[in-house]
Design a protein around this motif. Structure first.
Motif, short mmCIF file in Angstrom:
data_model
loop_
_atom_site.label_atom_id
_atom_site.label_comp_id
_atom_site.label_asym_id
_atom_site.label_seq_id
_atom_site.Cartn_x
_atom_site.Cartn_y
_atom_site.Cartn_z
N LEU A 166 -12.30 9.25 -5.86
CA LEU A 166 -13.40 9.82 -4.85
C LEU A 166 -13.27 11.12 -4.27
O LEU A 166 -12.27 11.65 -4.22
N GLN A 167 -14.43 11.87 -4.13
CA GLN A 167 -14.47 13.27 -3.71
C GLN A 167 -13.88 13.65 -2.37
O GLN A 167 -14.07 12.75 -1.39
N ALA A 168 -12.77 14.36 -2.48
CA ALA A 168 -12.44 14.72 -1.21
C ALA A 168 -13.26 16.03 -0.27
O ALA A 168 -13.76 16.88 -1.00
N ARG A 169 -13.21 16.05 0.87
CA ARG A 169 -13.72 16.89 1.68
C ARG A 169 -13.51 18.38 1.40
O ARG A 169 -14.46 19.35 1.48
N THR A 170 -12.09 18.63 1.00
CA THR A 170 -11.59 19.88 0.77
C THR A 170 -12.45 20.33 -0.29
O THR A 170 -12.42 21.88 -0.57
N SER A 171 -12.96 19.76 -1.26
CA SER A 171 -13.70 20.31 -2.65
C SER A 171 -14.90 20.82 -2.28
O SER A 171 -15.66 21.36 -2.72
N MET A 172 -15.49 20.50 -0.84
CA MET A 172 -16.83 21.02 -0.57
C MET A 172 -16.81 22.32 0.10
O MET A 172 -15.81 22.56 0.77
N ALA A 229 0.80 -1.19 0.12
CA ALA A 229 -0.01 0.00 0.19
C ALA A 229 1.09 1.19 -0.07
O ALA A 229 1.83 1.45 0.94
N THR A 230 0.68 2.14 -0.88
CA THR A 230 1.24 3.37 -1.20
C THR A 230 0.40 4.52 -0.52
O THR A 230 -0.49 5.13 -1.24
N LEU A 231 0.68 4.88 0.59
CA LEU A 231 -0.22 5.84 1.43
C LEU A 231 0.64 7.19 1.55
O LEU A 231 1.17 7.00 2.79
N PRO A 232 0.30 8.13 1.02
CA PRO A 232 0.79 9.59 1.33
C PRO A 232 0.60 9.97 2.92
O PRO A 232 -0.25 9.51 3.33
N ARG A 233 1.53 10.69 3.47
CA ARG A 233 1.19 11.01 4.88
C ARG A 233 -0.14 11.96 5.10
O ARG A 233 -0.74 11.84 5.88
N HIS A 234 -0.41 12.99 3.96
CA HIS A 234 -1.52 13.77 4.23
C HIS A 234 -2.70 13.64 3.13
O HIS A 234 -2.48 13.84 1.92
N VAL A 235 -3.68 12.55 3.37
CA VAL A 235 -4.44 12.28 2.40
C VAL A 235 -5.72 12.69 3.04
O VAL A 235 -6.21 12.38 4.06
N PRO A 236 -6.39 13.52 2.12
CA PRO A 236 -7.73 14.31 2.88
C PRO A 236 -8.87 13.22 2.96
O PRO A 236 -8.91 12.11 2.46
N THR A 237 -9.77 13.34 4.03
CA THR A 237 -10.96 12.86 4.06
C THR A 237 -11.88 12.82 2.67
O THR A 237 -11.90 13.99 2.21
N VAL A 238 -12.10 11.43 2.62
CA VAL A 238 -13.11 11.56 1.41
C VAL A 238 -14.46 11.37 1.74
O VAL A 238 -14.78 10.82 2.70
N LEU A 239 -15.52 12.05 0.95
CA LEU A 239 -16.94 11.82 1.14
C LEU A 239 -17.25 10.77 0.23
O LEU A 239 -17.57 10.96 -0.89
N ALA A 240 -18.00 9.81 0.98
CA ALA A 240 -18.57 8.58 -0.13
C ALA A 240 -19.35 7.77 1.19
O ALA A 240 -19.55 8.04 2.43
N ASP A 241 -19.88 6.73 0.67
CA ASP A 241 -20.78 5.67 1.38
C ASP A 241 -19.54 4.40 1.97
O ASP A 241 -18.99 3.98 0.90
N LEU A 242 -19.34 4.49 3.32
CA LEU A 242 -18.30 3.74 3.61
C LEU A 242 -18.26 2.33 3.35
O LEU A 242 -17.30 1.63 2.84
N GLY A 243 -19.49 1.67 3.36
CA GLY A 243 -19.70 0.54 3.44
C GLY A 243 -19.80 -0.04 1.67
O GLY A 243 -19.20 -1.08 1.35
N LEU A 244 -20.05 0.72 0.95
CA LEU A 244 -20.18 0.61 -0.44
C LEU A 244 -18.46 0.82 -1.13
O LEU A 244 -18.16 -0.23 -1.88
N ILE A 245 -17.86 1.70 -0.63
CA ILE A 245 -16.56 1.84 -0.89
C ILE A 245 -15.65 0.56 -0.48
O ILE A 245 -14.79 0.15 -1.42
N GLU A 246 -16.01 0.21 0.62
CA GLU A 246 -15.27 -1.16 1.26
C GLU A 246 -15.65 -2.34 0.24
O GLU A 246 -14.79 -3.06 0.01
#
Length: 488
Positions: A481-487, A366-383
């Motif tokens: 997936l849409q990031a919270r910062t765009s809202m 998994a390549t996970l950058p340090r600062h990944v913004p919160t995403v806005l979606a349905d948690l269960g469906l994206i899982e």
């Protein structure tokens, strides 16, 4: 009898033309008649005045018979159509030259005479003493004796002689020419109108034929047609363009329905194939256990039961996926948008597949950058999306291979990439990849339903998934997936 639109328009136009022509002819006759009366009365307006001034017809004692007879004889010689009457102060006829039995009125209405004497607009019609109800143009003048008005001189300008001559149609040539002219003009207008209607309704007839020949099963590929101008003055052209657009739209919808029906048929066939294999295996091992139960060793019995349970789980998983797909495609599932951490979700899913990956010696990265913004979606469906993609990747990655998940923040979203080191997907199989099951190396890849579920879930989020090329890797899928910062 059923008439076409052109025939109905032509019939209505012909009837209106006849009515207008008849009205025009009547007005022409009426106008000519009134003009004739106005001319006659205007030319003879002072006739009665001259007669009354030059001839002494009455005195204080009454009529002067010799003067009256001389006047009537002179007028009959000069103008046979003129009739002269002497009226008393109340309008009663007291002198005339009418033959016996021709005088049908003994009284003349004085109102027209007063209007005439006051200079009213001509023509003015007064009573005709030789008719019960006829009214004719006249000339009138007051008669005076000893400075007092004692009666009127009443001259009918178009008398019986004129009526007899007029009845013989001796003066109707001009009127006949006028009527023939009106008739000829009406005929020419009718012909021009019929030609114009045929020309104007020609596009409408063509459109009617086109609509009549329309067959949705034989609708060709859509043709690019210019959209009708909103301010166009040709309504038929606008209607033709609208029908062309409707025809193209119906054709596109019909082709889409046909394509969807074909896809459903293929999906049913694929599901039937996928169900038949594990069910046949399950049935075979259960039948073997039933028939050879006494001769099987405990190890063989456990192995057969393990295989049967594994095939049963495959059938259950396939049925569950099919049910989930039906719920997604028919709108029974709607995403509940919430904010969550995508790196935490990836790590949770990695823990779920950790034992499976170790068993096949596959590395999960998994390549996970340090600062990944919160995403806005349905948690269960994206899982569910990430689970399906990782499950497919693990099942089609050979031993000692690698499955990698990369998160990449963007301006208003977070991009997610899932790739494996498997054989990848050949170019001919990529068309319709997310809408049907597909095969790799001649064997059916049972992840078809899983990818279709992924595609539908991302559609519900207003997103899409793509298969991309990544050198050195097998199948690589990416979505965002849409990031919270765009809202805002």
């Amino acid at each position: 009898m059923k008439l076409t639109l052109t025939q109905r328009l032509s019939l209505v136009f012909a009837v209106l033309l006849v009515i207008c022509s008849g009205t025009s002819a009547w007005l022409q006759v009426r106008s000519n008649r009134m003009h004739e009366l106005e001319v006659v009365q205007g030319l003879s307006r002072d006739l009665a005045t001259h007669i009354a001034r030059d001839t002494q017809l009455m005195d204080a004692d009454g009529l002067k018979p010799d003067a009256v007879r001389n006047l009537f004889s002179q007028l009959m010689l000069v103008n046979p159509s003129v009739e002269v009457y002497l009226l008393d102060i109340d309008g009663r006829v007291i002198g005339n030259a009418a033959p016996a039995g021709h005088l049908l009125r003994d009284h003349v209405d004085l109102a027209p005479i007063r209007r005439f004497l006051s200079g009213a607009m001509l023509p003015i019609l007064g009573d005709d003493p030789r008719s019960v109800d006829a009214r004719k143009v006249f000339s009138a003048a007051p008669l005076r004796a000893n400075g007092q008005q004692i009666g009127f001189l009443y001259v009918v300008l178009l008398g019986e002689a004129h009526d007899v001559y007029d009845a013989k149609d001796a003066t109707g040539m001009a009127l006949k020419i006028a009527l023939w002219s009106i008739g000829l003009v009406a005929l020419l207008c009718l012909m021009a109108g019929l030609i114009a209607f045929a020309w104007i309704t020609r596009p409408l007839r063509q459109l009617t034929d086109r609509v009549g020949r329309f067959d949705i099963n034989a609708t060709p590929e859509p043709v690019q047609t210019p959209a009708p101008a909103l301010d166009s003055s040709d309504e038929i052209a606008v209607l033709d363009q609208a029908f062309a657009q409707m025809e193209n739209r119906l054709g596109e919808q019909w082709r889409a329905i046909t394509h969807q029906d074909q896809e459903r048929r293929e999906m049913v066939a694929n599901i039937s194939h996928d169900l038949r294999t594990p069910l046949a295996s399950l049935h075979g091992y259960l039948e073997t256990l039933s028939l050879k139960d006494s001769s099987l060793s405990p190890e063989e019995r456990r192995r057969y039961l393990g295989i049967a349970l594994d095939q049963s789980r495959k059938v259950g998983g396939l049925a569950q996926s099919l049910l989930e797909l039906v719920r997604l495609e028919h709108g029974f599932v709607q995403p509940v948008i919430e904010g969550f951490s995508l790196p935490d979700l990836v790590q949770d899913i990695f823990q779920k597949f950790e034992l499976t990956a170790e068993a096949r010696t596959i590395t999960l990265t998994a390549t996970l950058p340090r600062h990944v913004p919160t995403v806005l979606a349905d948690l269960g469906l994206i899982e569910r999306v990430l689970t399906n993609l990782l499950d497919n990747a693990l099942r089609h990655t050979p031993e000692n291979g690698e499955v990698e998940v990369i998160l990449a923040p963007r301006a208003d979203c977070v991009a997610v990439t899932v790739s494996d080191s498997g054989p990848g997907i050949d170019a001919p199989l990529r068309e319709g990849l997310f809408l049907r099951a597909f095969t790799i190396g001649g064997a059916r890849r049972d992840g078809g339903l899983g990818l279709r579920i992924v595609h539908r879930i991302l559609q519900l989020h207003g997103r899409s998934i793509q298969l991309v090329e990544r050198p050195g890797h097998g199948a690589t899928f990416t979505f965002s997936l849409q990031a919270r910062t765009s809202m805002r």
